[in-house]
Scaffold this motif. Structure first.
Motif, mmCIF file in Angstrom:
data_model
loop_
_atom_site.group_PDB
_atom_site.id
_atom_site.type_symbol
_atom_site.label_atom_id
_atom_site.label_comp_id
_atom_site.label_asym_id
_atom_site.label_seq_id
_atom_site.Cartn_x
_atom_site.Cartn_y
_atom_site.Cartn_z
ATOM 1 N N MET A 1 1.112 -1.093 0.109
ATOM 2 C CA MET A 1 -0.114 0.301 -0.257
ATOM 3 C C MET A 1 1.072 1.463 0.010
ATOM 4 S SD MET A 1 -3.259 1.084 3.039
ATOM 5 C CE MET A 1 -4.554 1.061 2.307
ATOM 6 N N LEU A 5 -1.384 7.066 0.751
ATOM 7 C CA LEU A 5 -2.889 5.826 1.014
ATOM 8 C C LEU A 5 -3.338 5.385 3.131
ATOM 9 C CD1 LEU A 5 -4.550 3.570 -1.976
ATOM 10 C CD2 LEU A 5 -5.301 5.532 -1.274
ATOM 11 N N TYR A 58 -9.505 1.219 2.032
ATOM 12 C CA TYR A 58 -8.099 0.195 2.735
ATOM 13 C C TYR A 58 -8.740 -1.068 1.723
ATOM 14 C CZ TYR A 58 -5.605 -3.553 4.684
ATOM 15 O OH TYR A 58 -4.851 -4.765 4.400
ATOM 16 N N TYR A 61 -8.562 -0.503 -1.805
ATOM 17 C CA TYR A 61 -6.940 -0.779 -2.389
ATOM 18 C C TYR A 61 -6.894 -2.139 -2.503
ATOM 19 C CZ TYR A 61 -1.706 -0.851 -2.954
ATOM 20 O OH TYR A 61 -0.918 -1.077 -3.362
ATOM 21 N N SER A 62 -6.889 -3.105 -1.650
ATOM 22 C CA SER A 62 -6.594 -3.994 -1.380
ATOM 23 C C SER A 62 -7.307 -5.119 -2.450
ATOM 24 C CB SER A 62 -6.797 -5.359 0.358
ATOM 25 O OG SER A 62 -7.981 -4.453 0.323
#
Length: 125
Positions: A1, A5, A58, A61-62
């Motif tokens: 990451m 972010l 989060y 993004y993941s």
């Protein structure tokens, strides 16, 4: 990451945690029901929104695509919290729950209690 972010997620979590703590403190410390309504409906709603925004960033993004579950939860909370507070306040007024002397707007409470439902069209004839 990426670092930017992580910083955004951390800032959202810190802001959300601060407002949740503030809302919990207000709920425990404010003296009557009319004052206590402000704490969970304003501060706690803002706090949980911060936590859910951090989770949305989060998870987006993941997973690699926009996570909509957190957005829907946030939207649901922002819609239902004021409605729930309004219903709690109406119930307290209906049951004639006494407010402390330092509670503002007490002259409005008496006028709200004395209001009647509007007449229907058939009653007007």
């Amino acid at each position: 990451m990426p670092l930017y972010l992580e910083i955004i997620v951390c800032v959202c979590l810190l802001i959300g945690g601060f407002f949740l703590l503030l809302g919990s403190y207000g709920l425990a410390r404010l003296p009557d029901i009319y004052m206590r309504l402000h704490s969970p409906t304003k501060a706690s709603t803002l706090g949980i929104t911060g936590v859910l925004v951090a989770s949305m960033i989060y998870q987006s993004y993941s997973k690699g695509f926009l996570s909509i579950q957190e957005f829907l939860i946030t939207l649901f909370l922002l819609i239902t919290a004021p409605v729930a507070a309004n219903m709690i306040a109406k119930t307290a007024l209906h049951h004639r729950t006494k407010a402390l002397e330092k509670t503002k707007g007490q002259e409005l409470m008496a006028s709200i209690r004395e209001r009647h439902a509007p007449n229907s069209i058939q009653d007007a004839d």
